[in-house]
Design a protein around this motif. Structure first.
Motif, PDB file in Angstrom:
ATOM      1  N   GLY A 192     -21.546  16.800 112.466  1.00 60.81           N
ATOM      2  CA  GLY A 192     -22.981  16.972 112.029  1.00 60.81           C
ATOM      3  C   GLY A 192     -23.214  15.948 110.911  1.00 60.81           C
ATOM      4  O   GLY A 192     -22.137  15.204 110.302  1.00 60.81           O
ATOM      5  N   ARG A 193     -24.642  16.014 110.380  1.00 60.31           N
ATOM      6  CA  ARG A 193     -25.029  15.148 109.340  1.00 60.31           C
ATOM      7  C   ARG A 193     -24.681  16.133 107.965  1.00 60.31           C
ATOM      8  O   ARG A 193     -24.606  17.182 108.052  1.00 60.31           O
ATOM      9  CB  ARG A 193     -26.699  15.273 109.757  1.00 60.31           C
ATOM     10  N   TYR A 194     -24.636  15.300 106.892  1.00 59.53           N
ATOM     11  CA  TYR A 194     -24.452  15.998 105.761  1.00 59.53           C
ATOM     12  C   TYR A 194     -25.256  15.128 104.557  1.00 59.53           C
ATOM     13  O   TYR A 194     -24.516  14.371 103.800  1.00 59.53           O
ATOM     14  CB  TYR A 194     -22.939  16.119 105.179  1.00 59.53           C
ATOM     15  N   ASP A 195     -26.423  15.067 104.614  1.00 60.22           N
ATOM     16  CA  ASP A 195     -27.393  14.391 103.878  1.00 60.22           C
ATOM     17  C   ASP A 195     -27.197  14.592 102.227  1.00 60.22           C
ATOM     18  O   ASP A 195     -27.621  13.711 101.540  1.00 60.22           O
ATOM     19  CB  ASP A 195     -28.757  14.419 104.066  1.00 60.22           C
ATOM     20  N   GLY A 196     -26.750  15.746 102.033  1.00 64.01           N
ATOM     21  CA  GLY A 196     -26.652  15.968 100.532  1.00 64.01           C
ATOM     22  C   GLY A 196     -25.225  16.222  99.718  1.00 64.01           C
ATOM     23  O   GLY A 196     -25.046  16.510  98.902  1.00 64.01           O
ATOM     24  N   LEU A 197     -24.411  15.855 100.718  1.00 63.18           N
ATOM     25  CA  LEU A 197     -22.709  15.984 100.157  1.00 63.18           C
ATOM     26  C   LEU A 197     -22.643  15.246  99.147  1.00 63.18           C
ATOM     27  O   LEU A 197     -21.962  15.828  98.085  1.00 63.18           O
ATOM     28  CB  LEU A 197     -21.886  16.110 101.430  1.00 63.18           C
ATOM     29  N   SER A 198     -23.103  14.021  99.191  1.00 62.99           N
ATOM     30  CA  SER A 198     -22.491  13.243  98.074  1.00 62.99           C
ATOM     31  C   SER A 198     -23.089  13.820  96.701  1.00 62.99           C
ATOM     32  O   SER A 198     -22.358  13.746  95.524  1.00 62.99           O
ATOM     33  CB  SER A 198     -23.021  11.736  98.430  1.00 62.99           C
ATOM     34  N   GLU A 199     -24.253  14.149  96.856  1.00 65.35           N
ATOM     35  CA  GLU A 199     -25.095  14.662  95.827  1.00 65.35           C
ATOM     36  C   GLU A 199     -24.266  15.928  95.125  1.00 65.35           C
ATOM     37  O   GLU A 199     -24.162  16.153  93.862  1.00 65.35           O
ATOM     38  CB  GLU A 199     -26.540  14.712  95.733  1.00 65.35           C
ATOM     39  N   MET A 200     -23.920  16.769  96.021  1.00 68.19           N
ATOM     40  CA  MET A 200     -23.202  18.197  95.751  1.00 68.19           C
ATOM     41  C   MET A 200     -21.934  17.856  94.963  1.00 68.19           C
ATOM     42  O   MET A 200     -21.548  18.553  94.075  1.00 68.19           O
ATOM     43  CB  MET A 200     -22.747  18.720  97.031  1.00 68.19           C
ATOM     44  N   LEU A 201     -21.558  16.591  95.269  1.00 69.62           N
ATOM     45  CA  LEU A 201     -20.160  16.286  94.457  1.00 69.62           C
ATOM     46  C   LEU A 201     -20.388  15.316  93.430  1.00 69.62           C
ATOM     47  O   LEU A 201     -19.313  14.899  92.834  1.00 69.62           O
ATOM     48  CB  LEU A 201     -19.357  15.536  95.532  1.00 69.62           C
ATOM     49  N   GLY A 202     -21.751  15.320  92.944  1.00 71.87           N
ATOM     50  CA  GLY A 202     -21.847  14.325  91.661  1.00 71.87           C
ATOM     51  C   GLY A 202     -21.975  12.823  91.922  1.00 71.87           C
ATOM     52  O   GLY A 202     -22.132  12.072  91.248  1.00 71.87           O
ATOM     53  N   GLY A 203     -22.363  12.678  93.188  1.00 72.53           N
ATOM     54  CA  GLY A 203     -22.422  11.180  93.381  1.00 72.53           C
ATOM     55  C   GLY A 203     -23.723  10.942  93.762  1.00 72.53           C
ATOM     56  O   GLY A 203     -24.746  11.458  93.632  1.00 72.53           O
ATOM     57  N   PRO A 204     -24.075   9.505  94.239  1.00 72.70           N
ATOM     58  CA  PRO A 204     -25.242   9.040  94.506  1.00 72.70           C
ATOM     59  C   PRO A 204     -25.827   9.574  95.813  1.00 72.70           C
ATOM     60  O   PRO A 204     -25.141  10.204  96.566  1.00 72.70           O
ATOM     61  CB  PRO A 204     -25.268   7.462  94.586  1.00 72.70           C
ATOM     62  N   ARG A 205     -27.397   9.429  95.940  1.00 70.61           N
ATOM     63  CA  ARG A 205     -27.729   9.787  97.205  1.00 70.61           C
ATOM     64  C   ARG A 205     -27.170   8.994  98.327  1.00 70.61           C
ATOM     65  O   ARG A 205     -27.249   7.688  98.357  1.00 70.61           O
ATOM     66  CB  ARG A 205     -29.288   9.698  97.349  1.00 70.61           C
ATOM     67  N   ALA A 206     -26.370   9.825  99.293  1.00 67.06           N
ATOM     68  CA  ALA A 206     -25.802   8.907 100.314  1.00 67.06           C
ATOM     69  C   ALA A 206     -25.582   9.865 101.619  1.00 67.06           C
ATOM     70  O   ALA A 206     -24.428  10.466 101.743  1.00 67.06           O
ATOM     71  CB  ALA A 206     -24.496   8.585  99.881  1.00 67.06           C
TER      72      ALA A 206
END
Length: 427
Positions: A296-310
């Motif tokens: 599936g999609r994980y639109d917020g995962l990068s940000e959850m891990l402290g990364g940029p919007r990805a």
RNA sequence: GCGGCUAUAGUUCAGUGGCAGAACACCGGACUGUGGCUCCGGGUGUCGUGGGUUCAAAUCCCACUAGCCGCCCCA
């Protein structure tokens, strides 16, 4: 002395089964490459926090199924660190995306992986503690089109092509949307609110799920609970306009290219990071483990891990289960025979036989080498099991350079000049 | 993590208190330069592990381990 055994939930993969594994992996590499994916290999263990923060503290995976240990400090100045064998690979890929700044080029990153994952579950057929997954992720900055529903449809179409190319028939694509990263928490809150009244009337599992992971209540299979579930708030009613449009666009693209699917409004995925499109490919005949792959999609995962919007979309395919499906659907393949078995007659012929084997193998032939200590009868018996032909190398053959070659199936024996043997044996 | 079923030869299995068996596979021989077919001979085994009951346990009892099925969850 106690015999050492492979630990529970692990196993050895042996020929000829490994040939099937190689075929599946080669097909994945070939198909994914056509979609311009590249391979990523992330570490097999990571900081425990990576999985806790992405997969979710409350999930079964993190709360009770991880192989976690404390890596001891080697020096006064070094802190000990909690490490975990990866239970899935998306978190590692996204970690690498952030750490290696893979989004800086402003392009989509399309990465696939093939490798072992580890979960400490009760083993069953098609479910092991070391299990293998093939997965792929499309991730990048929004400006690169990472949020586009076209990406979702393209990944799903790729999977359909992959399964088709493997010769797997009878798969079903099940789709749903769990909403954007803002829809999802809002829906979960609404669900929790509704469950406050309803949960006490439901099965014990649902009462527990209502607390820990309300989305999973929708998955309940207890017949008595179904009317209650039907009356619960629906995900579809909590999608914002963008999410609705996104889902509709995914479906439209699938319709356009002819990939069949069914929508299951109750399909929820267990991992916390999923947003919007979620999907599964299922296959009958797998028993309780009927999901071949999920994602599936994980639109917020990068940000959850402290990364940029990805924003990203990906899937993971259970290789162990896929192999089971393939084995069930295909008749037993003929044994994979070598092109020839070389029988040295007498130990004095061993060294010349190795030389002959070297020549033929360099010609690309698959050669099994016998031993001059074997009686000729034994050489024939072994050769008949392993190879399509037998080459006799005795004093005569060695001296004259005219080899004796017999084809087992035909029972035909001929004398062939050494220089022509490779051509003679080639299928 | 919970519930159920199972564990005997390389494999599939029979054996339910009295010498460890069958089929296939495997090994040796008939056959010292010819396989498959045939014939003759051979059991190749800590009966999952550890205890207990009994004159005697593969068999009955207990614990453990592992596999399978279902549940939970997931690929």
């Amino acid at each position: 002395m106690t015999l050492l055994k492979a630990v529970r939930g692990t196993r050895d993969l042996l020929p000829p089964e490994t040939e099937l594994w190689n075929r599946v992996e080669a097909t994945a590499r070939r198909v994914f490459t056509r979609y311009n994916f590249g391979e990523i290999r992330t570490p097999i263990f990571e900081d425990t926090q990576l999985f806790a923060r992405s997969v979710g503290e409350e999930t079964d995976i993190v709360s009770k199924e991880m192989y976690t240990w404390e890596d001891r400090a080697r020096a006064q100045s070094e802190k000990s660190q909690s490490l975990t064998l990866r239970p899935e690979n998306t978190a590692g890929v996204v970690r690498a995306y952030i750490e290696r700044k893979l989004g800086e080029a402003g392009l989509l990153r399309k990465l696939f992986y093939i490798g072992p994952q580890f979960r400490r579950e009760r083993p069953q057929k098609g479910r092991y503690r070391q299990f293998w997954q093939i997965g792929a992720e499309v991730i990048g900055p929004p400006s690169a089109g990472s949020e586009s529903p076209l990406r979702d449809a393209e990944v799903l179409e790729m999977l359909a092509s992959f399964l088709d190319e493997l010769g797997i028939t009878g798969w079903t694509l099940v789709l749903n949307s769990v909403g954007s990263s803002t829809d999802r928490p809002r829906y979960i809150a609404a669900l929790r609110e509704a469950l406050k009244d309803k949960a006490p009337q439901m099965c014990a599992d649902c009462q527990r799920r209502a607390e820990t992971n309300p989305l999973r209540v929708l998955d309940c299979k207890v017949p008595e609970d179904q009317p209650i579930i039907e009356a619960l708030p629906r995900i579809a009613d909590h999608l914002d306009e963008d999410s609705k449009a996104h889902f509709a666009a995914v479906l439209a693209a699938l319709d356009a290219c002819g990939v069949p699917y069914t929508i299951n409004p109750r399909l929820v995925r267990g991992l916390d990071y999923y947003t919007r499109t979620t999907f599964e490919f299922t296959h009958g005949g797998l028993g309780a483990q009927n999901a071949l792959l999920g994602g599936g999609r994980y639109d917020g995962l990068s940000e959850m891990l402290g990364g940029p919007r990805a924003p990203g979309i990906g899937f993971a395919l259970g290789l162990d289960r896929l192999i089971l499906t393939l084995q069930a659907s295909q008749s037993d393949a003929a044994p994979n025979l070598a092109d020839a078995f070389i029988a040295p007659l007498g130990e004095a012929m061993n060294a010349p036989a190795l030389t002959l084997a070297r020549e033929l193998r360099r010609e690309g032939l698959r050669i099994e080498l016998g031993d001059g200590a074997f009686r000729l009868k034994k050489s024939f018996e072994i050769g008949n099991k392993l190879a399509r032909s037998i080459i006799l190398l005795g004093e005569d053959e060695h001296r004259s350079g005219i080899l004796t070659v017999k084809n087992f199936a035909a029972g035909e024996q001929v004398r062939v000049p050494r220089a022509d043997v490779a051509r003679h044996l080639r299928p």
